[in-house]
Motif scaffolding. Structure first.
Motif: not given
Length: 263
Positions: A86-91, A94-101, A105-110, A254-263
């Motif tokens: 609810s706080t991270l901005t997607p890379r 218009g997408y949403q951010v997945v953050v495993p509890k 780590a996080a990444w974007d999905i449609p 590749r577009k989705l994978f490129a949004s992967f990042r460590l927090l």
């Protein structure tokens, strides 16, 4: 930004229920193992990145490491609850951010993909991959099939190319029980997290027998990032039916994978 995928068959033949339907193992032990495994890898990768930055600043060059041998053993099952951030901005706008509890780590999905907090493994109780941040798209797009799933897993293999290849082959075996072929493509370098993570992208393709109206081909896309010579790898996975409307393409993966990042 509009979604660059279409609608189509699912990565699970009608004879095999989607991975989200498998019950998690009893108790919290599996959850603790998954969080410990992926969490440790995230910490290791963060430490490696910090070391690389220090060495780069000092003008020295890290020495090459030997590639480990053998195949990977999937990490034990993992009940890790996930929720969209609810706080991270997607890379990707218009997408949403997945953050495993409990994982940094996080990444974007449609926006129209669904995050499933109840699913913590991909496969069956007897044979599976650990799965954190599980999401799905195209449920019942054809009889009993899901079109696309995405999740974060781990590998005991520290070489990113070998880890991407091994997890891709494993996911193909798990996802398509009626497959008639499976072949790994050419590994390609891929940077993620605003070029802070350097890993390997791989597409594993194949064909399978499916009910009328379902896809007959599939792709497993894997993006592996090594955590060091002896620490294994993080592997982001997309399993998808292909050759149908809204199926995931290599460029979209590749577009989705490129949004992967460590927090």
């Amino acid at each position: 930004m509009a979604n660059s995928y279409g609608t189509g068959p699912a990565p699970f033949p009608a004879t095999s229920p989607p991975p989200g339907n498998y019950p998690p193992p009893p108790g919290d032990r599996g959850r603790l193992w998954l969080l410990a495994g992926i969490g440790a890898l995230v910490v290791a990768i963060v430490a490696i990145l910090a070391t690389v930055v220090v060495m780069r600043d000092s003008g020295s060059t890290p020495s090459p490491t030997a590639l480990p041998a053998s195949t990977t053993k999937p990490v034990t099952t993992a009940p890790a609850t996930t929720t969209p951030s609810s706080t991270l901005t997607p890379r990707i706008p218009g997408y949403q951010v997945v953050v495993p509890k409990d994982l940094k780590a996080a990444w974007d999905i449609p926006k129209d993909w669904t995050i499933d907090p109840s699913t913590t493994t991909y496969g069956t109780d007897a044979d599976h991959l650990a799965a954190a941040g599980f999401s799905e798209e195209g449920v019942d797009y054809c009889p009993n099939n899901v079109r696309t799933n995405m999740f974060l897993s781990t590998s005991d293999i520290s070489d990113a190319t070998a880890a991407a290849t091994d997890v891709g082959a494993h996911a193909a075996r798990l996802g398509w029980s009626t497959r008639t072929s499976s072949q790994a493509g050419t590994p390609q370098p891929l940077d993620a997290g605003d070029n802070t993570l350097h890993g390997t992208f791989l597409e594993t393709t194949g064909a399978f027998t499916a009910p009328t109206g379902c896809a007959t081909t599939f792709s497993v896309y894997t993006f592996a990032v090594s955590a060091g010579p002896t620490n294994g790898s993080l592997v982001l996975v997309i399993v998808a039916d292909t050759g149908v409307d809204r199926s995931v393409t290599p460029d979209f993966a590749r577009k989705l994978f490129a949004s992967f990042r460590l927090l």
